[in-house]
Design a protein around this motif. Structure first.
Motif, mmCIF file in Angstrom:
data_model
loop_
_atom_site.group_PDB
_atom_site.id
_atom_site.type_symbol
_atom_site.label_atom_id
_atom_site.label_comp_id
_atom_site.label_asym_id
_atom_site.label_seq_id
_atom_site.Cartn_x
_atom_site.Cartn_y
_atom_site.Cartn_z
ATOM 1 N N LEU A 118 0.826 -1.212 0.000
ATOM 2 C CA LEU A 118 0.000 0.000 0.000
ATOM 3 C C LEU A 118 0.860 1.261 0.000
ATOM 4 N N ALA A 119 1.900 1.292 0.818
ATOM 5 C CA ALA A 119 2.763 2.475 0.891
ATOM 6 C C ALA A 119 3.411 2.743 -0.462
ATOM 7 N N ASP A 120 3.928 1.693 -1.097
ATOM 8 C CA ASP A 120 4.538 1.872 -2.421
ATOM 9 C C ASP A 120 3.514 2.369 -3.430
ATOM 10 N N TYR A 121 2.314 1.789 -3.403
ATOM 11 C CA TYR A 121 1.249 2.184 -4.325
ATOM 12 C C TYR A 121 0.858 3.647 -4.102
ATOM 13 N N LEU A 122 0.646 4.039 -2.858
ATOM 14 C CA LEU A 122 0.221 5.410 -2.563
ATOM 15 C C LEU A 122 1.307 6.421 -2.918
ATOM 16 N N ARG A 123 2.566 6.050 -2.704
ATOM 17 C CA ARG A 123 3.658 6.943 -3.114
ATOM 18 C C ARG A 123 3.719 7.055 -4.639
ATOM 19 N N PHE A 124 3.493 5.939 -5.322
ATOM 20 C CA PHE A 124 3.544 5.913 -6.789
ATOM 21 C C PHE A 124 2.407 6.729 -7.397
ATOM 22 N N THR A 125 1.187 6.561 -6.860
ATOM 23 C CA THR A 125 0.033 7.244 -7.442
ATOM 24 C C THR A 125 -0.145 8.656 -6.910
ATOM 25 N N GLY A 126 0.376 8.918 -5.717
ATOM 26 C CA GLY A 126 0.266 10.244 -5.125
ATOM 27 C C GLY A 126 -1.103 10.577 -4.588
ATOM 28 N N GLY A 127 -2.004 9.625 -4.527
ATOM 29 C CA GLY A 127 -3.344 9.915 -4.040
ATOM 30 C C GLY A 127 -3.959 8.756 -3.291
ATOM 31 N N PRO A 128 -5.093 9.019 -2.681
ATOM 32 C CA PRO A 128 -5.712 7.981 -1.857
ATOM 33 C C PRO A 128 -6.581 6.979 -2.618
ATOM 34 N N SER A 129 -6.826 7.198 -3.903
ATOM 35 C CA SER A 129 -7.703 6.287 -4.641
ATOM 36 C C SER A 129 -7.084 4.889 -4.717
ATOM 37 N N LEU A 130 -7.894 3.891 -4.417
ATOM 38 C CA LEU A 130 -7.446 2.495 -4.505
ATOM 39 C C LEU A 130 -7.954 1.819 -5.773
ATOM 40 N N ALA A 131 -8.476 2.590 -6.695
ATOM 41 C CA ALA A 131 -9.092 2.036 -7.909
ATOM 42 C C ALA A 131 -8.144 1.107 -8.672
#
Length: 184
Positions: A118-131
């Motif tokens: 999750l941390a890697d994903y949120l850093r990569f996308t820059g936002g809270p969307s989990l889509a």
């Protein structure tokens, strides 16, 4: 304080995967010797003690023997049932509402492997969307088997197989003790 380390392997990040104990090493062993770890020896380690106190999550890899995994699963279940340590606030299988990186770093208790993804994903996308989180996990290299599917269970690749994302909430659909990860 005298102690010993029983190192099994090194992970992909060059971290030692080991059991640590206090006191003298197992009878008849010296530094560099091979030692067989059985359940009685496991019970003398800090790893077992931390698990019993609920201060760590178990994560199993294929090199861990089934008897040690069974013992660790039982100890973790006791800590969970008593609401000890991490289990008191664990949201891994109950569902964690993700509002951004701070929700997992400051507010939620989840399995470290899920936390890192999750941390890697949120850093990569820059936002809270989990889509796109399931697709992100699809591209990941986590390889594992689901124990409850029996000894012939196929190895799956990607945590998307055991993750549900609904309305900004993520949860694992299997308890961590039902998963055995392949060493990379």
């Amino acid at each position: 304080m005298p102690g010993f380390v029983l190192a099994g392997t090194v992970d992909v990040h060059s971290r030692c995967v080991a059991l640590a104990g206090r006191g003298a090493p197992p009878a008849g062993t010296r530094s560099g010797d091979w030692a067989t770890v059985d359940v009685p020896l496991l019970r003398t380690t800090v790893n077992h003690h931390l698990l019993a106190l609920g201060l760590v999550f178990p994560t199993f890899y294929s090199s861990l023997s089934p008897d040690l995994r069974t013992e660790m699963t039982a100890v973790a279940a006791q800590a969970d049932a008593a609401g000890l340590g991490v289990w008191a606030g664990d949201r891994t299988t109950k569902g964690a509402t993700i509002t951004g990186l701070s929700s997992i770093t400051d507010d939620l208790v989840i399995l470290p492997k899920l936390f890192r993804r999750l941390a890697d994903y949120l850093r990569f996308t820059g936002g809270p969307s989990l889509a796109c989180f399931p697709a992100y996990l699809f591209g990941g290299g986590d390889r594992f088997r689901i124990l409850s599917q029996g000894p012939a269970a196929k190895t799956l690749t990607g945590l998307h197989h055991v993750i549900d994302v609904t309305d900004g909430t993520v949860r694992m659909t299997r308890p961590v003790t039902d998963l055995v990860f392949a060493e990379e």
